[in-house]
Design a protein around this motif. Structure first.
Motif, short mmCIF file in Angstrom:
data_model
loop_
_atom_site.label_atom_id
_atom_site.label_comp_id
_atom_site.label_asym_id
_atom_site.label_seq_id
_atom_site.Cartn_x
_atom_site.Cartn_y
_atom_site.Cartn_z
N MET A 90 0.85 -1.19 0.00
CA MET A 90 0.00 0.00 0.00
C MET A 90 0.89 1.25 0.00
O MET A 90 1.13 1.88 1.02
CB MET A 90 -0.89 -0.08 1.25
N ALA A 92 0.30 3.99 -1.88
CA ALA A 92 -0.41 5.21 -2.28
C ALA A 92 -0.35 6.26 -1.17
O ALA A 92 -0.35 5.92 0.02
CB ALA A 92 -1.87 4.89 -2.60
N LEU A 125 -5.79 0.67 4.24
CA LEU A 125 -4.87 -0.34 4.75
C LEU A 125 -5.44 -1.02 5.99
O LEU A 125 -5.49 -2.25 6.09
CB LEU A 125 -3.54 0.35 5.05
N PHE A 140 3.28 1.98 4.10
CA PHE A 140 4.28 3.03 3.93
C PHE A 140 3.97 4.13 4.93
O PHE A 140 2.82 4.32 5.32
CB PHE A 140 4.23 3.60 2.50
N LYS A 154 2.54 2.89 13.74
CA LYS A 154 1.71 2.72 12.55
C LYS A 154 1.64 1.26 12.13
O LYS A 154 0.60 0.75 11.74
CB LYS A 154 2.31 3.58 11.42
N LYS A 158 -1.90 -0.71 11.98
CA LYS A 158 -2.42 -1.12 10.67
C LYS A 158 -2.12 -2.59 10.36
O LYS A 158 -2.29 -3.03 9.23
CB LYS A 158 -1.88 -0.19 9.59
O1 C5P Z 1 -1.45 7.10 8.69
P1 C5P Z 1 -0.66 7.34 7.44
O2 C5P Z 1 -1.46 8.07 6.38
O3 C5P Z 1 0.68 7.94 7.63
O4 C5P Z 1 -0.41 5.86 6.90
C1 C5P Z 1 0.24 5.62 5.71
C2 C5P Z 1 -0.11 4.24 5.19
O5 C5P Z 1 -1.52 4.02 5.28
C3 C5P Z 1 0.24 4.09 3.72
O6 C5P Z 1 0.54 2.74 3.48
C4 C5P Z 1 -1.07 4.53 3.05
O7 C5P Z 1 -1.17 3.99 1.75
C5 C5P Z 1 -2.11 3.97 4.00
N1 C5P Z 1 -3.36 4.75 4.08
C6 C5P Z 1 -4.55 4.14 3.70
N2 C5P Z 1 -5.73 4.83 3.80
C7 C5P Z 1 -5.75 6.09 4.25
C8 C5P Z 1 -4.55 6.73 4.66
C9 C5P Z 1 -3.36 6.02 4.54
O8 C5P Z 1 -4.52 2.98 3.27
N3 C5P Z 1 -6.91 6.75 4.34
#
Ligand code: C5P
Length: 234
Positions: A90, A92, A125, A140, A154, A158
């Motif tokens: 993930m 993005a 994620l 990421f 994190k 996650k």
């Molecule tokens: O919490 P943060 O945004 O820093 O986390 C980053 C990670 O979570 C990345 O892998 C990002 O792709 C994912 N992410 C997600 N959905 C979101 C925000 C971040 O999957 N709404």
């Protein structure tokens, strides 16, 4: 013996959250990291689905590209492919907040201050990792300050097997750059500093680390009298 290829799901790029037909919230992500990871995974024979927000990049050879715009669309596309994948990467840069309302007509420019109420975008994620079965999940994190502390928190929140953390408080690395420096956190508290290096070189190294864990899981699965596994050497 014919073995089926590893199925890899990668997300890339930014997402856009529109609040009228011509205005949106987003971030400067180019998609380079995710596209490089998809390309490196396809190059070692993995079957790759790449879900990308708006990016000027074209699909790497052999990669199935699914273009999306908003976080909600990215969530739907990731959910649609997650159950069949062996590894989700993930990468993005999902835009964290979206406007609470959308105006079908362009908002008139006024000379005064306007206020747009924002609500959090669902965490893709976290949503899909909560239902993982065999999948390896890679997150990421763009960090400032104490990288290690933020990244480990994190990773736990996650439910990631790996977390790739990078600094975004130094010039020339991170968003939209061609190079990056990252710290890779592994499943047994291992950590490895990688870079500074070109994003495509980094992608090849990261994919090789993920491949090692997949290989190890396969070997353990095949060997039912599983012995305690040694730490994964990054
Ligand atoms: O919490 P943060 O945004 O820093 O986390 C980053 C990670 O979570 C990345 O892998 C990002 O792709 C994912 N992410 C997600 N959905 C979101 C925000 C971040 O999957 N709404």
């Amino acid at each position: 013996m014919i073995t089926s290829p590893i199925r890899c799901l990668v997300s890339a790029g930014p997402t856009r959250e529109f609040f009228d037909p011509v205005r949106f919230l987003s971030n400067p992500s180019s998609g380079k990291t995710g596209f490089a990871l998809a390309e490196a995974a396809a190059a070692i024979g993995w079957q790759v689905d790449l879900v990308s927000g708006p990016s000027a990049l074209t699909a790497p050879s052999g990669v199935a590209l699914h273009r999306v715009e908003s976080g909600q669309e990215m969530l739907r596309a990731i959910e649609a492919h997650f159950d069949d994948c062996d590894i989700l990467i993930m990468s993005a840069a999902v835009t964290d907040y979206r406007p609470r309302s959308y105006s079908e007509s362009k908002l008139k420019k006024s000379s005064g201050v306007i206020t747009v109420d924002l609500e959090p975008v669902p965490d893709i994620l976290q949503t899909v990792a909560a239902r993982k079965t065999r999948q390896i999940v890679v997150g990421f994190a763009a960090e400032t300050g104490d990288i290690e502390k933020g990244a480990l928190a994190k990773m736990r929140a996650k439910q990631c097997d790996f977390l790739v953390a990078n600094r975004v408080d130094r010039a020339g690395v991170g968003f939209d750059a061609d190079t990056n420096t990252v710290i890779l956190f592994g499943p047994g508290d291992e950590m490895e500093k990688l870079g500074p290096a070109d994003k495509s070189d980094l992608a090849r190294i990261l994919i090789s680390r993920f491949a090692r864990l997949i290989e190890r899981q396969k070997t353990r699965g095949a060997n039912s009298a599983a012995e305690p596994s040694p730490p994964l050497i990054l």
